[in-house]
Design an enzyme around this catalytic site. Structure first.
Site, PDB file in Angstrom:
ATOM      1  N   CYS A   2       0.834  -1.199   0.000  1.00 39.91           N
ATOM      2  CA  CYS A   2       0.000   0.000   0.000  1.00 39.91           C
ATOM      3  C   CYS A   2       0.872   1.253   0.000  1.00 39.91           C
ATOM      4  CB  CYS A   2      -0.939   0.036   1.197  1.00 39.91           C
ATOM      5  SG  CYS A   2      -2.002  -1.390   1.391  1.00 39.91           S
ATOM      6  N   ARG A  27       5.356  -0.143  -4.913  1.00 41.04           N
ATOM      7  CA  ARG A  27       5.045  -0.938  -3.740  1.00 41.04           C
ATOM      8  C   ARG A  27       4.038  -2.047  -4.037  1.00 41.04           C
ATOM      9  NH1 ARG A  27       6.715   1.915   0.970  1.00 41.04           N
ATOM     10  NH2 ARG A  27       5.234   0.823   2.291  1.00 41.04           N
ATOM     11  N   TRP A  75      -3.420  -2.437  -1.421  1.00 44.56           N
ATOM     12  CA  TRP A  75      -3.123  -3.836  -1.740  1.00 44.56           C
ATOM     13  C   TRP A  75      -4.074  -4.660  -0.891  1.00 44.56           C
ATOM     14  CZ3 TRP A  75      -1.308  -8.502   0.266  1.00 44.56           C
ATOM     15  CH2 TRP A  75      -0.767  -9.406  -0.652  1.00 44.56           C
ATOM     16  N   ASN A 101      -2.675   1.776   5.998  1.00 47.70           N
ATOM     17  CA  ASN A 101      -1.837   0.632   5.646  1.00 47.70           C
ATOM     18  C   ASN A 101      -1.778  -0.299   6.848  1.00 47.70           C
ATOM     19  OD1 ASN A 101      -1.297   1.977   3.287  1.00 47.70           O
ATOM     20  ND2 ASN A 101       0.854   2.366   3.731  1.00 47.70           N
ATOM     21  N   GLY A 102      -1.737  -1.605   6.602  1.00 50.50           N
ATOM     22  CA  GLY A 102      -1.617  -2.556   7.701  1.00 50.50           C
ATOM     23  C   GLY A 102      -2.879  -3.394   7.857  1.00 50.50           C
ATOM     24  N   GLU A 487      17.910 -17.871  -6.222  1.00 54.67           N
ATOM     25  CA  GLU A 487      17.614 -16.489  -6.580  1.00 54.67           C
ATOM     26  C   GLU A 487      17.292 -16.363  -8.071  1.00 54.67           C
ATOM     27  OE1 GLU A 487      17.149 -12.302  -6.379  1.00 54.67           O
ATOM     28  OE2 GLU A 487      16.875 -13.969  -4.982  1.00 54.67           O
ATOM     29  N   LYS A 491      13.697 -14.957  -9.522  1.00 56.53           N
ATOM     30  CA  LYS A 491      13.565 -13.836 -10.436  1.00 56.53           C
ATOM     31  C   LYS A 491      12.699 -14.215 -11.638  1.00 56.53           C
ATOM     32  CE  LYS A 491      14.994 -10.834  -8.221  1.00 56.53           C
ATOM     33  NZ  LYS A 491      14.697 -11.662  -7.158  1.00 56.53           N
ATOM     34  N   GLU A 494       9.016 -14.601 -10.522  1.00 58.34           N
ATOM     35  CA  GLU A 494       8.436 -13.335 -10.062  1.00 58.34           C
ATOM     36  C   GLU A 494       7.942 -12.467 -11.209  1.00 58.34           C
ATOM     37  OE1 GLU A 494      10.314 -11.425  -6.083  1.00 58.34           O
ATOM     38  OE2 GLU A 494      11.735 -11.716  -7.704  1.00 58.34           O
ATOM     39  N   HIS A 510      17.454 -36.685  -7.033  1.00 60.96           N
ATOM     40  CA  HIS A 510      16.524 -37.133  -5.993  1.00 60.96           C
ATOM     41  C   HIS A 510      15.114 -36.607  -6.244  1.00 60.96           C
ATOM     42  CE1 HIS A 510      19.635 -38.923  -3.506  1.00 60.96           C
ATOM     43  NE2 HIS A 510      20.376 -37.856  -3.745  1.00 60.96           N
ATOM     44  N   LYS A 609       6.477  -4.443  -3.118  1.00 60.02           N
ATOM     45  CA  LYS A 609       7.886  -4.227  -2.824  1.00 60.02           C
ATOM     46  C   LYS A 609       8.185  -4.388  -1.338  1.00 60.02           C
ATOM     47  CE  LYS A 609      12.087  -3.135  -3.880  1.00 60.02           C
ATOM     48  NZ  LYS A 609      12.882  -4.097  -4.648  1.00 60.02           N
TER      49      LYS A 609
END
Length: 614
Positions: A2, A27, A75, A101-102, A487, A491, A494, A510, A609
């Site tokens: 948010c 964000r 959000w 926010n929250g 990583e 990426k 995402e 395995h 973000k």
């Protein structure tokens, strides 16, 4: 998550708020809205599902005048993304309007009580419940708005950053925070409020970061006033921003992500600047110098982080154990805080976060502190919650990272963690002077070697074109390169929405080897080092099953080149520093694949973000 922007002063508020919301788009959000009071005292609220651009289209013929206002990008947490659930939200009488926010965890119980007392709710949000509660207290207890906010917030559980506008008081904004970031900019005759400093820097560099459970009263023409929930007066601590406006612009690049990938030679150098003195064979880190005795005697180090920062912690595990010879555990902050971990007073806990606002990591910090451990932080944002909550640590100096998918944050974190590992090794006497100096010189050369990798962009774009339509991908690495495989996979998934998984190369047989066929691209880090021959064997296992190999190798390699479908040559460096270089091709590959697939590179779907809620 948010975004909050608010303004009170003598200028038109709407242009400032909209520009601020656009700066906060990184964000992640699903709707946007504003509330403004015009000169006639009329309160206008406009909100829309979608992007800030959708809001702009919606209000283009509406009255957006006024010198006081609040704005928000949401959000979704409580209630689906739609116009009604978008912020701002009204109180029962519609005299008050609030952005938030929250998450208010006990909103359902509060809502039930308010409903029984005659309140009706238009949305599914916890935010609307809170503003109703504030107004009820204000009315029934005959309180000023600031005191009503204090009283209401004592009744709620959870996280919040709120700003309230009162249509009956056009000269005042009320703001409060707990567990969600909020910064107040102090201008000559005006105030700015935002979730972070990016919407503020072009207007003022003087800011105050609100602490948890503080309530701020911003009155036109008066000084900022702050009280906590216990009604204690807090003297505002004004800081000067070092952020520059150019650092949050694209600077000619098509996307922030690409710009930030190309900024890595500078961000890695800046993260070493003033700390690494290779010629003198020394490392100075001011944020941990007071804790050297703890480092010397530490029996264990625990890294806590989420996402890409967790991968940086995994790299650090190899470095601290190899250089400083101390046991290391790397924990997801979200799991660490809930599993009643065993923590000793001689443990060092290091929290890693780009934003410094990650909710799970902040909660894990408080848990570790309650057990008596020494808690340090590694983060990128000066004045952030983690920087204030920890007992020391180091900033990464990567500069603002706007793209949701972290790139330069990862290499900057690994840089700082490498310096910390070397510093600890020197304090503990676990590295020879010759080996220490060798690593210092190798570190100094990393920025120029990243520049060499960036020159491979055209080759990487060609490889991306070949695999842009793949449905799945595997990333393999051994030792310190295993976290880079994780990583790289993160990426790709995402920003391009391709399913990808990272594995230790030896674990492929395995289970994941069952997925390999002639359509499966397998990205492998096969640089020179102790595990090189083992990785070559893993590559041969993939080729035997007709998999496609894209290998990152040390410049001049011939053995892997003979069997791989594509080879990406990177400059040679010490094997424990390879992650700082080998991750860059994976960043560029993911970027180009995402662009070719038509994805929103800087704002991938469903992601934010800064994850400031659990």
């Amino acid at each position: 998550m948010c975004g909050i922007v608010a303004y009170i002063g003598n200028r038109e508020a709407y242009p400032i708020i909209i520009k601020g919301l656009q700066r906060l788009e990184y964000r992640g959000y699903d709707s946007a809205g504003v509330a403004l009071i015009n000169k006639a005292g009329k309160l206008n609220v406009y909100k829309r599902k979608g992007k800030v651009s959708d809001l702009l289209d919606f209000v283009k013929d509406e009255d957006t005048s006024g010198s006081i206002g609040i704005g928000h990008t949401r959000w979704a947490t409580h209630g689906e993304p739609n116009d009604v659930n978008s912020h701002p939200h009204y109180s029962q009488t519609k005299d008050l309007v609030m952005i938030h926010n929250g998450i208010i965890e006990n909103y359902a119980a509060i809502k039930e009580g308010l409903t029984k007392r005659g309140h009706t709710f238009l949305s599914d949000t916890d935010t609307e419940v809170l503003i109703h509660l504030i107004e009820e207290i204000q009315t029934h207890e005959n309180m000023k708005l600031g005191h009503a906010v204090q009283a209401a917030l004592k009744q709620v559980n959870g996280a919040y950053a709120i700003v309230i506008l009162d249509k009956n008081d056009t000269n005042t904004l009320v703001a409060a925070k707990k567990g969600s970031p909020m910064v107040i900019g102090i201008g000559k005759d005006d105030f700015f409020i935002a979730s972070d400093a990016t919407p503020i820097i072009e207007y003022t560099k003087n800011v105050v970061y609100l602490e948890d459970e503080e309530v701020a009263i911003l009155r036109r023409g008066q000084e900022l006033k702050i009280r906590n929930l216990k009604d204690k007066v807090i003297t505002p601590y004004i800081q000067e921003l070092t952020l520059e406006i150019e650092s949050i612009e694209k600077g000619g690049y098509d996307h922030f992500m690409l710009k930030e990938i190309y900024e890595q030679p500078r961000s890695v150098l800046d993260s070493m600047r003033g700390r690494l003195r290779a010629y003198e064979g020394d490392i100075k880190m001011g944020g941990i110098v007071d804790h050297e005795k703890k480092f010397e005697k530490a029996k264990r180090i625990i890294f806590i982080a989420c996402g890409t920062s967790w991968h940086a912690g995994l790299v650090a595990e190899y470095l601290f154990e190899e250089f400083a010879r101390v046991p290391v555990e790397v924990e997801y902050a979200s799991e660490f805080r809930y599993r009643n971990p065993v923590i000793y007073e001689d443990d060092i806990v290091i929290a890693i976060s780009q934003s410094g606002e990650t909710a799970d990591t902040l909660a894990a910090i408080e848990l570790a502190k309650s057990k008596g451990a020494t808690v340090l932080g590694v983060c990128n944002v000066v004045g952030s919650s983690i920087a204030r909550a920890t007992q020391g640590g180091s900033y990464t100096h990567a500069g603002p990272e706007i793209g949701v998918a972290s790139t330069k944050a990862f290499t900057a974190q690994v840089t700082v963690l490498t310096l910390m590992a070397l510093h600890m090794a020197k304090v503990r006497g676990t590295l020879s002077e010759r080996r220490f100096r060798q690593l210092c010189y190798e570190m100094e050369a990393i920025p120029s070697k990243i520049e060499e990798v960036l020159k491979l962009n055209d080759q990487l774009r060609e490889i991306a074109f070949i695999y842009k339509d793949t449905a799945n991908a595997l990333y393999l690495g051994r030792g310190v390169s295993f976290p880079v495989a994780l990583e790289g996979a993160l990426k790709l998934k995402e920003i391009s929405y391709i399913h990808a998984e990272g594995y230790p190369a030896a674990e492929m047989k395995h289970g994941p080897i069952a997925l390999i066929d002639e359509e499966m691209p397998v990205f492998v880090i096969a640089t020179k080092g102790a595990n090189y021959e083992k990785v070559v064997s893993n590559i041969q296992e993939v080729k035997a099953r007709k998999g496609k190999i894209i290998a990152v190798v040390t410049s001049g390699d011939t053995e892997v080149k003979a069997i791989a479908d594509h080879v990406i040559e990177i400059p040679e460096t010490d094997e424990f520093l390879v992650p700082l270089i080998s991750v860059v091709p994976f960043q560029l590959l993911s970027y180009h694949i995402a662009v070719m697939r038509g994805c929103n590179v800087d704002q991938p779907r469903n992601l934010a973000k800064s994850v400031t809620v659990e």
